[in-house]
Every structure is written in C-alpha cells, then in structure tokens.
Design a protein around this motif. Structure first.
Motif, PDB file in Angstrom:
ATOM      1  N   VAL A 172       0.942  -1.321  -0.018  1.00 54.91           N
ATOM      2  CA  VAL A 172      -0.035  -0.076   0.223  1.00 54.91           C
ATOM      3  C   VAL A 172       0.801   1.293  -0.016  1.00 54.91           C
ATOM      4  CG1 VAL A 172      -1.868  -1.203   1.236  1.00 54.91           C
ATOM      5  CG2 VAL A 172      -0.271   0.093   2.552  1.00 54.91           C
ATOM      6  N   LEU A 173       1.901   1.028   0.507  1.00 48.86           N
ATOM      7  CA  LEU A 173       2.981   2.219   0.724  1.00 48.86           C
ATOM      8  C   LEU A 173       3.683   2.544  -0.845  1.00 48.86           C
ATOM      9  CD1 LEU A 173       4.842   2.124   3.934  1.00 48.86           C
ATOM     10  CD2 LEU A 173       2.636   3.437   3.339  1.00 48.86           C
ATOM     11  N   ILE A 174       3.675   1.364  -1.485  1.00 49.54           N
ATOM     12  CA  ILE A 174       4.465   1.373  -2.827  1.00 49.54           C
ATOM     13  C   ILE A 174       3.212   2.007  -3.642  1.00 49.54           C
ATOM     14  CG2 ILE A 174       5.191   0.062  -4.809  1.00 49.54           C
ATOM     15  CD1 ILE A 174       6.004  -2.142  -2.807  1.00 49.54           C
ATOM     16  N   GLU A 212       1.237   9.792   2.843  1.00 48.38           N
ATOM     17  CA  GLU A 212       0.399  10.571   3.650  1.00 48.38           C
ATOM     18  C   GLU A 212      -0.552   9.812   4.572  1.00 48.38           C
ATOM     19  OE1 GLU A 212      -1.263  13.790   0.529  1.00 48.38           O
ATOM     20  OE2 GLU A 212      -0.980  11.843  -0.554  1.00 48.38           O
ATOM     21  N   TRP A 213      -1.086  10.348   5.552  1.00 48.07           N
ATOM     22  CA  TRP A 213      -1.760   9.639   6.607  1.00 48.07           C
ATOM     23  C   TRP A 213      -2.644   8.637   5.959  1.00 48.07           C
ATOM     24  CZ3 TRP A 213       0.192   9.150  11.154  1.00 48.07           C
ATOM     25  CH2 TRP A 213       1.248  10.314  11.817  1.00 48.07           C
ATOM     26  N   PRO A 214      -3.646   8.660   5.181  1.00 47.44           N
ATOM     27  CA  PRO A 214      -4.425   7.539   4.593  1.00 47.44           C
ATOM     28  C   PRO A 214      -3.386   6.469   4.406  1.00 47.44           C
ATOM     29  CG  PRO A 214      -5.282   9.677   3.446  1.00 47.44           C
ATOM     30  CD  PRO A 214      -3.746  10.023   4.432  1.00 47.44           C
ATOM     31  N   ALA A 215      -2.349   6.493   3.717  1.00 43.53           N
ATOM     32  CA  ALA A 215      -1.272   5.340   3.436  1.00 43.53           C
ATOM     33  C   ALA A 215      -0.939   4.744   4.561  1.00 43.53           C
ATOM     34  CB  ALA A 215      -0.324   5.857   2.604  1.00 43.53           C
ATOM     35  N   VAL A 216      -0.631   5.588   5.749  1.00 44.30           N
ATOM     36  CA  VAL A 216      -0.187   4.964   7.026  1.00 44.30           C
ATOM     37  C   VAL A 216      -1.320   4.305   7.649  1.00 44.30           C
ATOM     38  CG1 VAL A 216       0.441   5.619   9.321  1.00 44.30           C
ATOM     39  CG2 VAL A 216       1.491   6.827   7.455  1.00 44.30           C
ATOM     40  N   LEU A 275      -3.618   2.636   6.193  1.00 42.55           N
ATOM     41  CA  LEU A 275      -3.862   1.368   5.214  1.00 42.55           C
ATOM     42  C   LEU A 275      -2.623   0.368   5.676  1.00 42.55           C
ATOM     43  CD1 LEU A 275      -5.193   2.869   2.030  1.00 42.55           C
ATOM     44  CD2 LEU A 275      -6.475   1.491   3.608  1.00 42.55           C
ATOM     45  N   PHE A 276      -1.600   0.783   5.847  1.00 42.97           N
ATOM     46  CA  PHE A 276      -0.268   0.120   6.142  1.00 42.97           C
ATOM     47  C   PHE A 276      -0.503  -0.478   7.707  1.00 42.97           C
ATOM     48  CE2 PHE A 276       3.814  -0.479   8.301  1.00 42.97           C
ATOM     49  CZ  PHE A 276       4.577  -0.972   7.310  1.00 42.97           C
ATOM     50  N   ILE A 277      -1.181   0.244   8.396  1.00 39.44           N
ATOM     51  CA  ILE A 277      -1.429  -0.210   9.910  1.00 39.44           C
ATOM     52  C   ILE A 277      -2.537  -1.432   9.846  1.00 39.44           C
ATOM     53  CG2 ILE A 277      -2.135   0.434  12.092  1.00 39.44           C
ATOM     54  CD1 ILE A 277      -0.872   3.030  11.918  1.00 39.44           C
TER      55      ILE A 277
END
Length: 330
Positions: A176-178, A188-192, A194-196
C-alpha cells in the motif's frame, strides 16, 4: 543478505548431492510451474488486491496506465522474489511439514541453486521496473519489502520468536505504501492507516492457520503462536488484533477521505470479522475444541480484506467523503 544466503547454499551441498539420484529430468511446462510455485502466487494475488485499490483511492480516480502496470508488475515480482527466497531459506523444514512437503525444493523439481538465482533475478527485475515506471520512493519501499520479509522475518525472526508473524506482517503491508507513493510521490496519513490495517490484520489472519498446522510447526520447532500456546490464548489474541484492525480501518472517515461505500463496507464487514473472532474465542473454551475450526476465521479474514479494498477502489466514484473537505487528486 547475500552472505547469509550464500552460507545456506554451501550448507546445502551435501544434502543436495545425496538427493540428486532421486531427481528426475522434468519437462518445460512442469519446470515453469515449479518456478511459479516458488513465488507463492496466492500470496501475490492477495497483495495485488490491496495495491490497485490503493492507487485508485490515492488518485481519486483512475491513475496513469503505465504507472499502474509498473506498480502492479514490479510489486508482483517483488512479492514473488520474497516468496522464492523464503522457500529457499525454509527448504530444510518444509520437507517435514504436511502443508509444505510438495514445494518444488522439497520434491526436487527445482534445485537450491536454481531457486536462489531465480530469486535474485526476480529481485532485480522488480527493482528495475519500479525504478523505471514509478519513482524513487515507491522503489525504495519495494526494496524495503523484500529486505524485511527475507532478512528480518525469514532469516531472523521466524525461528526465534512467537512474535514472528506480527513483524512479518510489516512486509505484507508495504504494497500500500508502494502504491500510494507511485501515485502521489509521497506518503500521507491515509497510506499510513492502510499500512497499519494490513499490519494488524496479519496476526488474526495467520494465527488460525497456525492452530490448524500446530503439529507441523512443533515438528520443526518453529514457534508460531498456534504451536506453542493454547487455543484460548491464540483466540484471545485474534480478538484483540481484529478489534484493532477494524477500528484503525475506520480512521479514514474522520480524516476526510472515506465516503459512504468504504465507510459502510468497513463497518459491516468489520463487525462480521469481530463477531467471528469472538465466536472462535468462545468455542476455544469448550471441551473437545477442534483447532481446525479456527480456519473459518482464516478464510473470513481474506474476505474481509478483499471487501474493504474493493470498497476503497469504488469509493472515489460514489459521492464525496463523509467528513471534511473534498480530497483533490495529486
């Protein structure tokens, strides 16, 4: 990383020589299928399910086609390289486990040397495609994903701690970060979030499987939680991580990114996931509980993750975010 893998190759010389007489020449199609099996295609499928929706969500629409292709192909190759390295590293224990006894390195369809070369080829191909088709940040995340799964999880943590799959879940969260970095050039925070979500989702996804195959892991002395803890303890951890996964997934709403499709899907499927986790916990306390019943939560976890990421892809096309200002495309 190469030093550790080369050492393992040296250690394999005697064992591979001993098994050489039983290895038969196989045809091209069977050989190709064996190489494909090394990449763990079902894992790749699950990772790609999270990649494309994240790109659409980050773009707030359809991303550039070349960027999508480069990210998907590069990400698939990175995941395949990780899986292939893992098969190479675990070949000594795979032959003793019911679940893995048919892997190509166990059956002799692929030699250790062939698997190692194949793994490196996939690694360089993945890095090259991500570098040419995306940007430096997405490429860096691709390298980090391979390194984390192969070195941190497979070589260091898997055989040493019951927390192995928790930290191993970080590698599975990198797609998801890629994807986000490929589209927006930043994190950005939404990516963080989804990562979590994927990081927290991994234990309640995998621990039920480890319950089913606890005897396998006990046989090879790998301390998966399901192999060293009671069903009650495992299921209690599943409940806690499931709650955390669902709660974090809903943070996209107050952040001003999620619309009605994602919000409703995450809430309903999350409630279902939590219910089944609690049901597993209740059942685990009953006499005669069969550990294989935990597989219901394993299968449901896949359905849950698929549903919320499909909703993530649909959400930008159906109305505006429920809270906050409308998010703009990059």
């Amino acid at each position: 990383m190469s030093t550790s893998l080369e050492s393992a190759a040296i250690q394999d010389v005697s064992s591979s020589t001993a098994s050489e007489p039983t290895r038969q020449k196989i045809g091209f199609r069977r050989k190709a299928k064996a190489y494909l099996s090394l990449t763990k295609p079902r894992v790749i499928e699950l990772l790609l399910v999270t990649t494309l929706p994240t790109m659409i969500f980050a773009q707030r629409g359809w991303p550039d086609l070349w960027t999508v292709l480069a990210t998907m192909v590069g990400g698939a190759l990175a995941a395949g390289a990780s899986g292939s390295f893992n098969c190479y590293i675990d070949r000594d224990i795979d032959q003793h486990m019911q679940r893995t006894k048919n892997r190509p390195l166990v059956t002799g369809e692929v030699t250790p040397r062939e698997a190692l070369v194949f793994s490196w080829v996939l690694t360089f191909a993945a890095i090259g495609i991500l570098a040419l088709g995306t940007n430096w940040l997405a490429t860096a995340f691709g390298i980090a994903a391979i390194f984390f799964y192969v070195v941190i999880y497979s070589l260091i943590l898997k055989r040493r701690t019951e927390q192995n799959i928790i930290w191993g879940g970080l590698a599975g969260a990198f797609p998801v970060l890629i994807a986000w970095a490929a589209v927006r050039g930043t994190v950005e925070w939404p990516a963080v979030v989804l990562f979590i979500v994927i990081f927290l989702w991994t234990p309640p996804h995998y621990w039920p499987l480890s319950l089913k195959y606890k005897e396998d892991y006990q046989e090879v002395d790998v301390p998966m939680l399901g192999a060293i803890a009671t069903s009650r303890r495992v299921s209690s951890q599943v409940v806690l991580y499931t709650w955390a996964t669902v709660i974090i997934s809903l943070l996209l709403v107050p952040m001003g990114w999620a619309g009605i499709v994602y919000t409703a899907t995450a809430a309903v499927s999350g409630g279902w996931f939590i219910y089944e986790a609690h049901k597993l916990y209740r059942d685990s306390q009953r006499p005669g509980f069969n550990d294989k019943k935990a597989m219901r939560v394993f299968h449901l976890s896949i359905t849950y993750l698929t549903l919320i990421f499909v909703a993530l892809a649909v959400d930008p096309f159906v109305g505006a975010p429920l809270m906050g200002d409308m998010v703009t495309a990059p």
